[in-house]
Design a protein around this motif. Structure first.
Motif, PDB file in Angstrom:
ATOM      1  N   ILE A 148      22.637  -1.972  12.216  1.00  0.00           N
ATOM      2  CA  ILE A 148      21.788  -1.008  12.899  1.00  0.00           C
ATOM      3  C   ILE A 148      20.316  -1.378  12.732  1.00  0.00           C
ATOM      4  CG2 ILE A 148      23.451   0.872  12.697  1.00  0.00           C
ATOM      5  CD1 ILE A 148      21.889   1.911  10.303  1.00  0.00           C
ATOM      6  N   PRO A 149      19.446  -1.009  13.693  1.00  0.00           N
ATOM      7  CA  PRO A 149      18.017  -1.321  13.578  1.00  0.00           C
ATOM      8  C   PRO A 149      17.358  -0.397  12.553  1.00  0.00           C
ATOM      9  CG  PRO A 149      18.439  -0.011  15.552  1.00  0.00           C
ATOM     10  CD  PRO A 149      19.788  -0.315  14.920  1.00  0.00           C
ATOM     11  N   GLN A 150      16.088  -0.645  12.181  1.00  0.00           N
ATOM     12  CA  GLN A 150      15.209  -1.665  12.701  1.00  0.00           C
ATOM     13  C   GLN A 150      15.498  -3.064  12.136  1.00  0.00           C
ATOM     14  OE1 GLN A 150      12.831  -1.546  14.941  1.00  0.00           O
ATOM     15  NE2 GLN A 150      12.494   0.631  15.250  1.00  0.00           N
ATOM     16  N   ASP A 151      15.917  -3.171  10.942  1.00  0.00           N
ATOM     17  CA  ASP A 151      16.117  -4.485  10.324  1.00  0.00           C
ATOM     18  C   ASP A 151      17.552  -4.993  10.471  1.00  0.00           C
ATOM     19  OD1 ASP A 151      17.192  -2.536   8.766  1.00  0.00           O
ATOM     20  OD2 ASP A 151      16.293  -3.185   6.886  1.00  0.00           O
ATOM     21  N   TRP A 152      18.373  -4.293  11.252  1.00  0.00           N
ATOM     22  CA  TRP A 152      19.766  -4.667  11.478  1.00  0.00           C
ATOM     23  C   TRP A 152      20.549  -4.760  10.168  1.00  0.00           C
ATOM     24  CZ3 TRP A 152      21.063  -3.602  16.109  1.00  0.00           C
ATOM     25  CH2 TRP A 152      20.165  -3.794  17.158  1.00  0.00           C
ATOM     26  N   ARG A 153      20.361  -3.762   9.330  1.00  0.00           N
ATOM     27  CA  ARG A 153      21.130  -3.711   8.088  1.00  0.00           C
ATOM     28  C   ARG A 153      22.550  -3.232   8.375  1.00  0.00           C
ATOM     29  NH1 ARG A 153      21.800   1.449   6.339  1.00  0.00           N
ATOM     30  NH2 ARG A 153      20.420   3.054   7.180  1.00  0.00           N
ATOM     31  N   GLU A 154      23.449  -3.531   7.436  1.00  0.00           N
ATOM     32  CA  GLU A 154      24.847  -3.168   7.627  1.00  0.00           C
ATOM     33  C   GLU A 154      25.093  -1.676   7.401  1.00  0.00           C
ATOM     34  OE1 GLU A 154      27.429  -5.604   5.247  1.00  0.00           O
ATOM     35  OE2 GLU A 154      27.702  -7.009   6.903  1.00  0.00           O
ATOM     36  N   SER A 155      26.047  -1.137   8.132  1.00  0.00           N
ATOM     37  CA  SER A 155      26.517   0.230   7.963  1.00  0.00           C
ATOM     38  C   SER A 155      27.999   0.255   8.334  1.00  0.00           C
ATOM     39  CB  SER A 155      25.711   1.189   8.853  1.00  0.00           C
ATOM     40  OG  SER A 155      26.072   2.531   8.589  1.00  0.00           O
ATOM     41  N   ASN A 156      28.688   1.314   7.946  1.00  0.00           N
ATOM     42  CA  ASN A 156      30.130   1.368   8.202  1.00  0.00           C
ATOM     43  C   ASN A 156      30.589   2.802   8.473  1.00  0.00           C
ATOM     44  OD1 ASN A 156      32.810   0.680   8.452  1.00  0.00           O
ATOM     45  ND2 ASN A 156      33.120   0.179   6.297  1.00  0.00           N
ATOM     46  N   PRO A 157      30.121   3.401   9.571  1.00  0.00           N
ATOM     47  CA  PRO A 157      30.479   4.801   9.843  1.00  0.00           C
ATOM     48  C   PRO A 157      31.971   5.032  10.034  1.00  0.00           C
ATOM     49  CG  PRO A 157      29.377   3.804  11.729  1.00  0.00           C
ATOM     50  CD  PRO A 157      29.223   2.852  10.592  1.00  0.00           C
ATOM     51  N   LYS A 158      32.647   4.110  10.693  1.00  0.00           N
ATOM     52  CA  LYS A 158      34.083   4.300  10.912  1.00  0.00           C
ATOM     53  C   LYS A 158      34.850   4.209   9.600  1.00  0.00           C
ATOM     54  CE  LYS A 158      37.758   3.143  14.146  1.00  0.00           C
ATOM     55  NZ  LYS A 158      38.140   2.331  15.338  1.00  0.00           N
ATOM     56  N   GLY A 159      34.446   3.269   8.740  1.00  0.00           N
ATOM     57  CA  GLY A 159      35.081   3.150   7.429  1.00  0.00           C
ATOM     58  C   GLY A 159      34.846   4.379   6.578  1.00  0.00           C
ATOM     59  N   TYR A 160      33.661   4.992   6.717  1.00  0.00           N
ATOM     60  CA  TYR A 160      33.357   6.205   5.954  1.00  0.00           C
ATOM     61  C   TYR A 160      34.261   7.356   6.395  1.00  0.00           C
ATOM     62  CZ  TYR A 160      30.708   9.874   3.621  1.00  0.00           C
ATOM     63  OH  TYR A 160      30.349  10.928   2.820  1.00  0.00           O
ATOM     64  N   ILE A 161      34.449   7.489   7.702  1.00  0.00           N
ATOM     65  CA  ILE A 161      35.335   8.542   8.213  1.00  0.00           C
ATOM     66  C   ILE A 161      36.744   8.360   7.663  1.00  0.00           C
ATOM     67  CG2 ILE A 161      36.434   9.442  10.304  1.00  0.00           C
ATOM     68  CD1 ILE A 161      33.821   8.759  11.795  1.00  0.00           C
ATOM     69  N   GLU A 162      37.210   7.124   7.626  1.00  0.00           N
ATOM     70  CA  GLU A 162      38.553   6.851   7.101  1.00  0.00           C
ATOM     71  C   GLU A 162      38.631   7.191   5.610  1.00  0.00           C
ATOM     72  OE1 GLU A 162      39.260   2.786   8.094  1.00  0.00           O
ATOM     73  OE2 GLU A 162      39.543   3.207  10.240  1.00  0.00           O
ATOM     74  N   TRP A 163      37.593   6.840   4.847  1.00  0.00           N
ATOM     75  CA  TRP A 163      37.564   7.190   3.418  1.00  0.00           C
ATOM     76  C   TRP A 163      37.597   8.694   3.234  1.00  0.00           C
ATOM     77  CZ3 TRP A 163      33.622  10.115   1.162  1.00  0.00           C
ATOM     78  CH2 TRP A 163      33.753  10.326  -0.214  1.00  0.00           C
ATOM     79  N   PHE A 164      36.810   9.407   3.996  1.00  0.00           N
ATOM     80  CA  PHE A 164      36.754  10.865   3.887  1.00  0.00           C
ATOM     81  C   PHE A 164      38.116  11.483   4.152  1.00  0.00           C
ATOM     82  CE2 PHE A 164      36.160  15.136   5.505  1.00  0.00           C
ATOM     83  CZ  PHE A 164      35.181  15.666   4.699  1.00  0.00           C
TER      84      PHE A 164
END
Length: 346
Positions: A148-164
């Motif tokens: 994701i911007p601005q610096d294009w760092r990593e994120s994992n929203p779908k993985g978080y939903i699965e963990w939850f």
């Protein structure tokens, strides 16, 4: 004492979003997602959307304060890397997404570019909320993880939903309710930190496996979070690792100076919740949940007569008002028993 019906009433009437507001918000995010997926530039980059945040997790709440708007988060996943393996500047992508929304008449003049997302403001039928569209680059078209911007760092929203969802399934199904109650408590006391994702993560990390009711789950989770807060440095950044992306500290934006205040607040709340669980009287239990360190007068005050029958039986045993007959049946004081030292064999 457990107050199952009172907590159900509290969640339904004070904490949860009512169905009409949920329907309005669902309609809004579906419309935005459909508009984005029809834009030519977004379609050219294989754009597709994912709902994240409190609505995806079923942890959205009705704020205890009228001045706090609701927010909805949508991830717009695209394949943005060029043939040289480079990503465009984040601001360029944000401007493209903003233009795609502004081209739709119903969103014209309602968008604003933030650091990592485009915000669409809504205000109708007395309901104010905003919808944040977060553009993201999908590596090889895969949601887990993304950049994701601005610096294009990593994120994992779908993985978080699965963990939850997995955590909730493994812990008796209490996690969404506990997260909502904690968020309501935080907002009621106007605590700026932790943010909702950090608080939800802390709830999932400290939720007990064997809770018998939502109030017990809440009290034990508060105790766990209080213990965690006690281990954090007084003047450092708290550490809450993303369960779906261990390299990410979700609490990175938590101001170091505010952890002490949160430690004190959650400590007092945890002590009051523990006392409420240990209380044997219904009125006293309600008073404790309604105390200034917990729900401060917002918790239901209805007395439901919990435990009165058991207390009456115990009282009658104590004064001899209940006896046991020869056949072992419990009865009133009119039944007599022989003086045989309590043995009724042959």
């Amino acid at each position: 004492m457990f107050l199952n019906k009172s907590f159900s009433e509290f969640l339904q009437k004070s904490v949860n979003l009512n169905p009409s507001r949920l329907d309005r918000i669902k309609s809004a995010h579906r419309s935005v997602r459909a508009s984005l997926e029809q834009d030519d530039w977004i379609r050219e980059h294989a754009g597709r959307t994912l709902l994240q945040g409190s609505y995806a997790l079923n942890t959205a709440i009705k704020s205890p304060h009228a001045d706090k708007p609701y927010d909805v988060d949508v991830v717009l996943g695209m394949e943005l890397m060029d043939q040289q393996g480079l990503l465009p500047h984040g601001a360029v992508v944000l401007l493209k997404v903003k233009g795609a929304l502004e081209a739709v008449s119903m969103y014209s003049g309602k968008t604003r570019m933030l650091n990592r997302c485009i915000r669409v403001a809504y205000s109708s039928d007395g309901l104010d909320f905003h919808l944040d569209v977060l553009p993201a680059h999908l590596k090889n078209g895969d949601w887990k993880p993304l950049q994701i911007p601005q610096d294009w760092r990593e994120s994992n929203p779908k993985g978080y939903i699965e963990w939850f969802r997995m955590t909730n399934s493994d812990h008796g199904g209490f996690l969404p309710k506990v997260a909502r109650l904690l968020k309501f408590w935080r907002d009621l006391h106007r605590l700026e930190h932790p943010n909702s994702m950090v608080l939800t993560t802390l709830a999932g990390l400290h939720l007990p496996h064997d809770a018998r009711s939502v109030d017990e789950a809440l009290a034990l989770t508060m105790a766990g979070i209080s213990a965690w807060a006690g281990q954090q440095p007084n003047h450092g950044i708290p550490r809450v690792l993303n369960p779906s992306l261990k390299s990410e500290n979700l609490a990175r934006n938590w101001p170091p100076h505010s952890i002490g205040s949160f430690r004190e607040r959650i400590g007092r709340a945890s002590s009051a919740a523990e006392a409420a669980l240990k209380s044997r009287g219904e009125e006293e239990t309600i008073k404790l949940w309604n105390g200034p360190n917990l729900f401060d007068g917002r918790f239901p005050t209805t007395i439901r007569g919990i435990g009165k029958r058991q207390q009456e039986i115990a009282k009658r045993f104590a004064v001899g008002g209940i006896t046991v007959g020869l056949d072992g049946i419990i009865g009133g004081s009119g039944i007599s028993t022989p003086n045989n030292e309590g043995f009724y064999g042959e």
